[in-house]
Design a protein around this motif. Structure first.
Motif, short mmCIF file in Angstrom:
data_model
loop_
_atom_site.label_atom_id
_atom_site.label_comp_id
_atom_site.label_asym_id
_atom_site.label_seq_id
_atom_site.Cartn_x
_atom_site.Cartn_y
_atom_site.Cartn_z
N ARG A 16 80.79 113.05 -37.97
CA ARG A 16 81.33 111.71 -37.76
C ARG A 16 80.24 110.67 -38.02
O ARG A 16 80.47 109.63 -38.63
N PHE A 17 79.04 110.98 -37.56
CA PHE A 17 77.90 110.07 -37.77
C PHE A 17 77.58 109.96 -39.26
O PHE A 17 77.45 108.86 -39.80
N GLN A 18 77.52 111.11 -39.92
CA GLN A 18 77.19 111.08 -41.36
C GLN A 18 78.28 110.38 -42.17
O GLN A 18 77.97 109.64 -43.11
N ASP A 19 79.54 110.57 -41.78
CA ASP A 19 80.65 109.88 -42.48
C ASP A 19 80.52 108.37 -42.33
O ASP A 19 80.87 107.62 -43.23
N GLN A 20 80.05 107.95 -41.17
CA GLN A 20 79.92 106.51 -40.94
C GLN A 20 78.77 105.91 -41.76
O GLN A 20 78.81 104.75 -42.14
N LEU A 21 77.74 106.72 -42.03
CA LEU A 21 76.57 106.22 -42.78
C LEU A 21 76.85 106.09 -44.27
O LEU A 21 76.31 105.21 -44.93
N GLU A 22 77.68 106.98 -44.78
CA GLU A 22 77.85 107.07 -46.23
C GLU A 22 78.27 105.75 -46.90
O GLU A 22 77.64 105.36 -47.88
N PRO A 23 79.28 105.05 -46.39
CA PRO A 23 79.65 103.79 -47.04
C PRO A 23 78.53 102.76 -47.01
O PRO A 23 78.51 101.83 -47.82
N LEU A 24 77.60 102.92 -46.07
CA LEU A 24 76.47 101.99 -45.97
C LEU A 24 75.32 102.44 -46.88
O LEU A 24 74.23 101.85 -46.85
N LYS A 25 75.56 103.52 -47.66
CA LYS A 25 74.54 104.08 -48.55
C LYS A 25 73.32 104.55 -47.75
O LYS A 25 72.18 104.40 -48.18
N LEU A 26 73.60 105.06 -46.56
CA LEU A 26 72.53 105.60 -45.73
C LEU A 26 72.71 107.11 -45.59
O LEU A 26 73.81 107.64 -45.77
N PHE A 27 71.64 107.77 -45.22
CA PHE A 27 71.61 109.23 -45.28
C PHE A 27 70.85 109.77 -44.08
O PHE A 27 69.72 109.36 -43.81
N TYR A 28 71.52 110.66 -43.35
CA TYR A 28 70.85 111.40 -42.28
C TYR A 28 70.92 112.88 -42.67
O TYR A 28 71.97 113.51 -42.56
N PRO A 29 69.83 113.45 -43.20
CA PRO A 29 69.90 114.76 -43.86
C PRO A 29 70.21 116.00 -43.02
O PRO A 29 70.87 116.90 -43.53
N PRO A 30 69.74 116.12 -41.75
CA PRO A 30 69.92 117.43 -41.09
C PRO A 30 71.37 117.91 -41.15
O PRO A 30 72.30 117.14 -40.88
N ASP A 31 71.55 119.16 -41.53
CA ASP A 31 72.91 119.64 -41.82
C ASP A 31 73.20 121.04 -41.30
O ASP A 31 73.52 121.94 -42.07
N PRO A 32 73.09 121.23 -39.97
CA PRO A 32 73.58 122.51 -39.46
C PRO A 32 75.01 122.72 -39.98
O PRO A 32 75.78 121.76 -40.07
N LYS A 40 63.96 120.34 -48.50
CA LYS A 40 63.45 119.06 -49.00
C LYS A 40 63.27 118.04 -47.88
O LYS A 40 62.37 117.22 -47.93
N TYR A 41 64.17 118.10 -46.89
CA TYR A 41 64.23 117.01 -45.92
C TYR A 41 63.80 117.39 -44.51
O TYR A 41 63.82 116.55 -43.63
N GLY A 42 63.45 118.67 -44.29
CA GLY A 42 63.08 119.07 -42.94
C GLY A 42 64.29 119.19 -42.02
O GLY A 42 65.43 119.18 -42.49
N THR A 43 64.03 119.28 -40.72
CA THR A 43 65.13 119.50 -39.76
C THR A 43 65.20 118.33 -38.78
O THR A 43 64.48 117.34 -38.92
N THR A 44 66.09 118.46 -37.80
CA THR A 44 66.37 117.35 -36.87
C THR A 44 65.10 116.71 -36.34
O THR A 44 64.99 115.48 -36.26
#
Lengths: 465, 397
Positions: free
Chosen positions: A116-132, A155-159
């Motif tokens: 839900r958090f990542q979906d909210q960032l996407e339209p803002l062209k923002l990225f939170y990489p951690p992806d369990p 590439k992006y490390g973890t939480t």
């Protein structure tokens, strides 16, 4: 625990307190459901940090164990109440409090679901990489507590690489705010880092400050079919050695491909033994260049097939299937238990060979999948049926695997945490001095040992049901 | 056969990955793991299956809070037939003695399906506390009183299509049925509406009343199996699911009816899905409409049914799809659930309504009659209807 429910009902509204056996069943396990059920005495569903604090003050006074819990999707048994007591279900603390585009930071409550958090960032062209891979359900608080990772680790490390601050309720109910919205800090001990990965044993994480990245503009997906598992592992080691950094490199065996194949059109050939799913993200010219370089490496190393998927929608199918591989395996096996060994990346071919040797010698089936790019593999013991004999063999095999991973210079857990699942192996990796130090830290935070007792260190638990 | 004993090993295969939490409406409303497939399976195992825990009123509440929306089943990568297990558990619980509510619901459903409950909801049901103020108005004349038999297109007959008319269309929304007949005819298809159709049986199945569901399936299957048609269509995704997925499971594998069930269900389509698959022979005229699509939960039985209205109505010039943030979110209606679980259904509906209200559109379209009226109770600033009625309008029919 006399009067526990009455007391909790006094602290919270009755709808926030569960205690009936029909409800407790749900909280007795996480995704390590194969361990013995641990029934809590009560579950509380706080809505605010103050409510968490109230419950902690009460539990501290009465010396009642408290086990914080996010989605309950963990793979280490970290959120199961081995000593009973109160389970603190944090899913209702689910507000995204701030997304600061100018600062590239966010502040969320612990129960916010990652996707839900990542979906909210996407339209803002923002990225939170951690992806369990449980992103559709897992909570950011749970991710922080277990220092969760995923395919993007390479590439992006973890939480842990994104947490800049926390709100934490300590065992006595006091509230602290280590770190903050800033992206660097050099002020005394780094309590933010210490809490990250503490698995609920030091306090209850209720809020999280996160650092964000700009959303990469382009991506490519490449799937590689390899003759042997070793070949797949060697290709990964070569890619890393040459300095290419894909956004993800996932390693899969044929068995996984057979259960994933109806996601793909056309299906992947099943005459290979090892498969790599790779993802490149960045600027258009960068991903195009990297995809070409890596395709060249794969051809040079005689991969059977290199499939490039440029259509983002078609590519998504490969990543959706990958995220579901654990439950998909369950369609053909009665049970699967997953390990989390991580080795230096050039040791991946050795690890793959060792897994095959141990499986053959111990007579158990071990599936192999993982985030090969960062050396994090998830060998899974696959049970066609569950019998005491097979369980005993599996235990020997996992002991040997864990030992082999450490001998290769690796670690017993890359991203799942210790919980009860790996407590047995803690001393193998850390040794007595480090464990003693950790226990003293625990004592300083939690003098009455009420925070998620029985985790990280062995205090019973871990028996298969 | 939907017998609980068949599922013992299957329940053990649940890996507790918890992915079902991402789509279960009761979980999303409560944010408590007590109310999600994972716990319902454990509860079934411990209570009705093995009697290790009593089948208490709380256990029943947790199982009955399930809407049988099938979202967990569709989400479950381990492919566990969760909704079937819940039906089997409800059936087993009934055998152990159901309450008066179950008995009354079951009686009303058996007689006239969904409409039986709706029609009498004002009287009996309200007295026993299973009713709600929100009850759809029954149409003045039911569809079967207006349409029955064969309807031929003006020109050449390109296809012969039998039409299964669900209770929602028959008793509440005959306009959907009229649009189905007219649009199919307009595209050169002959429509056969056999008299004697009964409720598809899904409301009874949901109550765990397998006996009644079987009787209805048998009547309908025998009615349609003998027809020489190219396809059988329904406008209701839940009726479609009942035929396509559940009918065969209501009977033993070696039951003589199985052959006829296959004959019928292999031809079964949701009507927009069928039209999209066949292709429209006449292009629709322009229609200035901005529409949102509420995808019904019972969509798992056809891989294309959820995109069919999008593609079909996409051919109408000037019609514009304004997607909801989460098009596949449950509305809470769920057959008779909105009456038996008023509070829970309203809680589930809240987010659905919020997304609809946040979307600038003048119509909400859905292929489920229950979604249509349950959303329609609260959405008054725009039309709520079946996509086929919009296509009929674009044709000027």
């Amino acid at each position: 625990m006399q009067g526990l429910i009455k007391d909790l009902n006094g602290l919270l509204s009755p709808a926030q307190v569960l205690s009936q056996p029909e409800e407790m069943l749900a909280y007795a396990n996480d995704a390590t459901h194969y361990f013995k059920s641990r029934i809590p005495d009560a579950v509380v569903l706080p809505h605010t940090t103050d409510e968490v604090s109230k419950v902690m003050q009460y539990a501290f006074t009465k010396e009642i164990p408290v086990t914080p819990r996010g989605a309950g999707s963990g793979l280490a048994g970290g959120c199961t109440p081995v000593n009973g007591g109160i389970v603190m279900d944090l899913k209702r603390l689910n507000h995204i409090q701030e997304v600061d585009r100018n600062n590239m930071t966010a502040r969320v409550e612990a129960g916010v679901v990652l996707k839900r958090f990542q979906d909210q960032l996407e339209p803002l062209k923002l990225f939170y990489p951690p992806d369990p891979q449980s992103a559709s359900v897992c909570t950011i608080g749970g991710n922080v507590a277990t220092r969760a990772g995923g395919p993007r680790g390479v590439k992006y490390g973890t939480t842990g690489n994104y947490v800049t601050g926390l709100e934490v309720v300590l065992p006595d109910g006091s509230i602290i705010n280590p770190g903050g919205k800033f992206v660097k800090q050099s002020v005394g001990y780094d309590i933010t880092r210490l809490m990250t990965g503490s698995e609920g044993t030091l306090g209850v994480i209720t809020g999280v400050n996160l650092r964000l990245l700009p959303l990469p503009e382009a991506n490519r997906t490449i799937v590689v079919v390899c003759e042997t598992l070793e070949q797949a592992a060697e290709i990964v080691a070569e890619i890393i050695a040459r300095g290419a950094i894909p956004g993800m490199i996932e390693f899969l065996i044929k068995l996984a491909i057979t259960v994933m194949n109806n996601f793909f059109s056309p299906p992947l050939p099943t005459d290979g033994e090892g498969y790599l799913f790779m993802y490149f993200d960045g600027t258009e010219s960068q991903v195009e260049y990297e995809a070409k370089v890596v395709t060249g490496i794969c051809h040079d190393m005689k991969a059977k097939e290199v499939r490039r998927i440029d259509d983002p929608k078609a590519a998504q199918a490969y990543w959706t299937a990958r995220a579901n591989v654990y439950p998909l395996i369950q369609t053909i096996f009665q049970r699967a238990t997953t390990e989390d060994i991580t080795v230096p990346r050039n040791k991946l071919p050795d690890l793959v060979r060792t897994v095959q040797t141990i499986a053959a010698e111990e007579g158990v089936m071990i599936g192999l999948a993982g985030h090969a790019g960062d050396g994090n593999m998830h060998p899974s013991v696959l049970f066609s049926q569950v019998t005491p004999e097979i369980l005993a063999k599996a235990e020997v095999a996992i002991d040997r695997l864990t030992r082999a991973g450490l001998e290769l210079g690796g670690t017993i857990s890359g991203e799942h945490g210790i919980g009860i699942h790996k407590a047995k192996y803690l001393a193998w990796e850390l040794g007595d001095i480090q464990i003693e130090l950790m226990k003293r830290i625990k004592q300083a935070f939690d003098p009455k040992n009420i925070m998620n007792p029985g985790k990280i260190w062995m205090e019973g638990g871990g028996d298969h049901a | 056969m939907l017998r609980l004993e068949e599922y013992e090993n299957i329940i053990e295969k649940c890996s507790h990955c918890s992915y079902c939490q991402s789509t279960c409406p009761s979980f999303l409303a409560e944010q408590s793991e007590a109310f999600v497939a994972k716990n319902r399976l454990l509860l079934i195992r411990e209570t009705v299956m093995h009697d290790r825990m009593p089948y208490s009123s709380r256990a029943q509440e947790i199982l009955d809070y399930c809407l049988l929306c099938t979202n967990c089943t569709q989400t479950c990568s381990s492919k566990l037939p969760i909704d079937d297990i819940i039906i089997a558990a409800r059936s087993k619980a009934r055998q152990k003695g159901g309450g008066i509510k179950q008995f009354v619901m079951s009686k009303m459903l058996t007689q006239r399906g969904l409409a039986g409950v709706l029609g009498k909801a004002g009287s009996i049901a309200q007295k026993i506390g299973v009713a709600t103020k929100e009850i759809p108005q029954l149409a003045g004349r039911s569809f079967d009183k207006m349409y029955s038999g064969t309807y031929s297109p003006a020109g050449e007959v390109k296809k012969r299509v039998a039409y299964f008319v669900g209770c929602g269309t028959n008793f509440i929304f005959p306009d959907t049925g009229e649009a189905v007949v007219k649009v199919l005819n307009h595209n050169g298809m002959e429509v056969i509406i056999p008299p004697g159709q009964v409720c598809c049986g899904i409301p009874s199945l949901g109550e765990g009343d397998l006996e009644s569901a079987r009787a209805m399936v048998e009547t309908n299957i025998k009615l349609f199996a003998g027809l020489k048609v190219d396809a059988i269509v329904t406008d209701c995704t839940s009726c479609g699911m009942m035929f396509k997925e559940k009918a065969a499971r209501c009977f033993a594998d070696d039951d003589p009816l199985q052959e006829q069930i296959v004959a019928v269900t292999s031809k079964m389509w949701e009507v927009t899905d069928y039209l999209q698959n066949e292709g429209l022979t006449i292009q629709p005229g322009k229609l200035d409409i901005k529409w949102s699509y509420h995808v019904p939960c019972h969509r798992g039985w056809s891989p294309t049914v959820k995109d069919a209205p999008r593609k079909l109505l996409g051919q109408i010039p000037e019609a514009e799809l304004r997607e909801l943030e989460h098009p596949e979110l449950c509305c809470g209606g769920a057959g008779t659930y909105f009456m038996s679980h008023r509070e829970q259904a309203e809680k589930i509906r809240e987010q659905r309504l919020e997304e609809i209200n946040n979307t600038k559109a003048n119509a909400v379209l859905t292929q489920c009659p229950v979604c249509r009226f349950y959303i329609g109770f609260k959405v008054k600033d725009r039309e709520v209807t079946h996509p086929i009625t919009i296509l009929a309008r674009a044709y000027g029919l």
